[in-house]
Scaffold this active site. Structure first.
Site, PDB file in Angstrom:
ATOM      1  N   HIS A 198       0.806  -1.223   0.000  1.00 55.60           N
ATOM      2  CA  HIS A 198       0.000   0.000   0.000  1.00 55.60           C
ATOM      3  C   HIS A 198       0.839   1.273   0.000  1.00 55.60           C
ATOM      4  O   HIS A 198       0.323   2.365  -0.225  1.00 55.60           O
ATOM      5  CB  HIS A 198      -0.983   0.000   1.183  1.00 55.60           C
ATOM      6  CG  HIS A 198      -0.353   0.191   2.533  1.00 55.60           C
ATOM      7  ND1 HIS A 198      -0.064  -0.866   3.370  1.00 55.60           N
ATOM      8  CD2 HIS A 198       0.037   1.308   3.197  1.00 55.60           C
ATOM      9  CE1 HIS A 198       0.456  -0.409   4.495  1.00 55.60           C
ATOM     10  NE2 HIS A 198       0.529   0.916   4.409  1.00 55.60           N
ATOM     11  N   ASP A 228       0.170  -7.703   1.160  1.00 49.76           N
ATOM     12  CA  ASP A 228       0.527  -6.298   1.394  1.00 49.76           C
ATOM     13  C   ASP A 228       2.038  -6.113   1.456  1.00 49.76           C
ATOM     14  O   ASP A 228       2.565  -5.430   2.332  1.00 49.76           O
ATOM     15  CB  ASP A 228      -0.125  -5.772   2.678  1.00 49.76           C
ATOM     16  CG  ASP A 228      -0.043  -4.249   2.788  1.00 49.76           C
ATOM     17  OD1 ASP A 228       0.161  -3.589   1.741  1.00 49.76           O
ATOM     18  OD2 ASP A 228      -0.150  -3.727   3.909  1.00 49.76           O
ATOM     19  N   SER A 311       4.752   2.384   7.870  1.00 49.42           N
ATOM     20  CA  SER A 311       4.433   1.204   7.068  1.00 49.42           C
ATOM     21  C   SER A 311       5.636   0.746   6.253  1.00 49.42           C
ATOM     22  O   SER A 311       6.287   1.536   5.567  1.00 49.42           O
ATOM     23  CB  SER A 311       3.276   1.530   6.119  1.00 49.42           C
ATOM     24  OG  SER A 311       2.097   1.770   6.848  1.00 49.42           O
TER      25      SER A 311
END
Length: 466
Positions: A198, A228, A311
Site C-alpha cells: 500500500h 501487502d 508502514s
C-alpha cells in the site's frame, strides 16, 4: 622644708574693674596675687625663689585670696609699680575646659558614614565587575559532566538502533492523484528493498532516502496486495547495509522489540515496546470494494508506537534481527468522536517468515504465490467457523474438482472449525491461517458436517497472487 597646706578662706570671684580693657574672655578667673615677700603663711615651702606654682586645671580652679597675718592685716601690699597680670589680657595663663567639642562626629554618625561608604563601594565594585565581564572576551561556562563513553550495549534500544538505522530507508512516493511517505529496509547488496504494497501501489515515481540523507530513484520490482508486500530496487548505491532477518517462529509474547520508520515523514524515528500477541488475524485494505486489494495477515501485535509513515519498516528483536514488517495500526472506532488517527498501542506487523518467502518470489518472478485449499467460502456466514459455500463464483462448484480440498474430502456446506488444532471463527481467519503457510505444506482441518466433527488432511495447492 616639707610642704604645708594652708586652708584658704572661701574663694572670691573677680569682677571686672571699671576702666579695664575689655580684652578678657568670659569665664576666665583672675590669678592669685604675687607674693614677693616670701615666707607668708599659705605659701609654698620653697619661698619666692622657688619654682613657680603649676597651672591649675579649670576643673579644680581656686580663686585667689588675700592672705592675712594672725592679726588679720594684710601680709604684703603690692607695690604701685609692680607688674600685675591682667587676667583679661590677650594671652591668659589658665586653660579653660569647655567640655566635649560639639562639632565632632558622634558614634552613630560614624556608623552611618561607614555603612554608606560600604554600600557605595559595593555598588561601584559591582558595576565595574559587570562592565569588566561584558567587555571581557572570556566565555561564561556552567558546570557540566564530562564526555562519557558513547558506546551502548548491543541489545539495548540504542544499540539496536545503531545497528539497524543504516539499513532503513524512507520512501517518498508520487502517484497520479496523490503522494505519500513510507518506510523500507535493505534486503541484499544488490539494492532490493522490502516495503508494504500500500506504500507503492499505483506509484509513478519512487524516491528512496537513506539514513545518511542521500536520495536516489527506485524502480518497482514486484508487489502483492494479498500479503501487502512489495519490493523496489535502487541502483548505483555503494555501501548498502542489509538488515539481518530473524525467525518469527521464535518470537514469544513479552519479547522486547524496536520499530523504526518515518511517521509523518519524520525519518529514522525509533520506538520501543514488546510483542503483545502472536497470530492475530488482521485484514487490511478493501478500498476497491471487490476484495482484490484485501490483505490477510497472521500478524504479530506490538505496543511499540507505529503511526502513518511507519508502514514497511522493520520490527526488530533484541539481536537487531528483523522479525516483522510494520503494516497496520488499530485506532479508535470510526463512530467515536474521540477517535485517534495515530497509535493507541495496537500495532501489527507481518511475520518475517511470510515476508521472506514473498520477497524471494517477488525478486525472482515479480509475483507471489498463495497457498490454497481449492474451495469457495460463504463470507456471509455468521456462525462459528468458516463455511464452505453451496456454489462458487459464476455458478461454478464451491469445491474445485481435483483440487486439494476435493482430494481431502471437503464437501459444500462443511464448516471448518480448526486448522492444525487452532480455532477458526470465520472465513477471514481461515484464509489468514492458510496463507501463513507455503504451497505444498500439509494441514489438518477439523470439519463439522451434519452435527459431527471429523478430521481431514490436506496438502496446500498454489495460486498466483495479484
Amino acid at each position: 622644708m616639707a610642704d604645708r597646706q594652708q586652708t584658704d578662706p572661701a574663694p572670691q570671684w573677680w569682677s571686672r574693674p571699671e576702666g579695664t580693657a575689655d580684652s578678657r574672655r568670659d569665664g576666665v578667673p583672675a590669678p592669685r596675687p604675687e607674693n614677693r615677700g616670701g615666707g607668708g603663711q599659705g605659701a609654698e615651702g620653697e619661698g619666692a625663689a622657688g619654682p613657680a606654682a603649676p597651672l591649675q586645671e579649670a576643673s579644680v580652679q581656686e580663686e585667689p585670696v588675700q592672705e592675712a597675718h594672725a592679726g588679720g592685716a594684710p601680709a604684703h601690699e603690692p607695690s604701685a609699680h609692680a607688674v600685675r597680670y591682667d587676667p583679661w589680657g590677650v594671652q591668659p595663663l589658665q586653660a579653660v575646659d569647655r567640655g566635649r567639642d560639639r562639632r565632632g562626629f558622634r558614634l552613630w554618625q560614624v556608623a552611618a558614614l561607614a555603612a554608606a561608604t560600604a554600600l557605595l563601594a559595593g555598588g561601584i565594585g559591582g558595576w565595574l565587575g559587570v562592565l569588566a565581564e561584558r567587555q571581557s572576551s572570556t566565555r561564561l561556562e556552567l558546570p557540566q559532566a564530562a564526555v562519557a563513553d558513547k558506546g551502548r550495549a548491543p541489545d539495548s534500544v540504542a544499540g539496536i538502533a545503531a545497528t539497524a538505522l543504516p539499513g532503513v530507508v524512507t520512501l517518498h512516493v508520487r502517484g497520479a492523484k496523490s503522494s505519500g511517505t513510507g518506510t523500507g529496509f535493505v534486503l541484499d547488496p544488490q539494492g532490493h528493498i522490502l516495503t508494504n504494497n500500500h506504500v507503492v501501489a499505483d506509484a509513478k515515481e519512487i524516491a528512496v532516502t537513506f539514513s545518511t540523507g542521500e536520495s536516489v530513484t527506485a524502480e518497482l520490482v514486484g508487489r502483492d496486495s494479498g500479503y501487502d508486500l512489495a519490493v523496489v530496487k535502487v541502483s548505483g548505491v555503494r555501501g548498502l547495509r542489509p538488515l539481518s532477518l530473524g525467525n518469527s517462529e521464535n518470537v514469544k509474547v513479552g519479547d522486547p522489540v524496536v520499530a523504526i520508520g518515518a511517521p509523518f515523514d519524520l525519518s529514522n524515528t525509533v520506538t520501543a515496546g514488546i510483542i503483545s500477541a502472536t497470530g492475530r488475524p488482521v485484514t487490511a485494505g478493501g478500498d476497491k470494494g471487490d476484495g482484490s486489494d484485501i490483505s490477510y495477515v497472521d500478524a504479530l501485535q506490538t505496543d511499540a508506537p507505529i503511526n502513518p509513515g511507519n508502514s514497511g519498516g522493520p520490527l526488530l528483536d533484541a539481536k537487531a534481527h528483523v522479525v516483522g514488517i510494520n503494516s497496520a495500526i488499530r485506532g479508535a472506532d470510526k463512530d467515536d468522536p474521540d477517535r485517534q488517527g495515530g497509535s493507541i498501542g495496537l500495532g501489527f506487523a507481518i511475520p518475517i517468515n511470510q515476508g521472506k518467502r514473498v520477497a524471494e518470489e517477488l525478486i525472482a518472478t515479480g509475483r507471489a504465490t498463495h497457498p490454497v485449499i481449492g474451495v469457495t467460502l460463504d463470507m456471509d456466514y455468521t456462525g462459528d467457523g468458516a463455511r464452505v459455500g453451496d456454489k462458487g463464483e459464476d455458478g461454478k462448484p464451491s469445491v474445485t474438482a481435483g483440487g486439494p480440498g476435493a482430494r481431502a474430502g471437503i464437501k459444500p456446506g462443511d464448516v471448518i472449525t480448526k486448522v492444525d488444532g487452532q480455532r477458526v471463527r470465520g472465513g477471514d481467519e481461515l484464509i489468514i491461517k492458510i496463507r501463513a503457510h507455503r504451497p505444498g505444506d500439509p494441514l489438518t482441518l477439523t470439519v463439522l458436517r451434519d452435527g459431527r466433527e471429523r478430521t481431514l488432511d490436506v496438502v496446500l495447492g498454489s495460486a498466483n497472487g495479484s
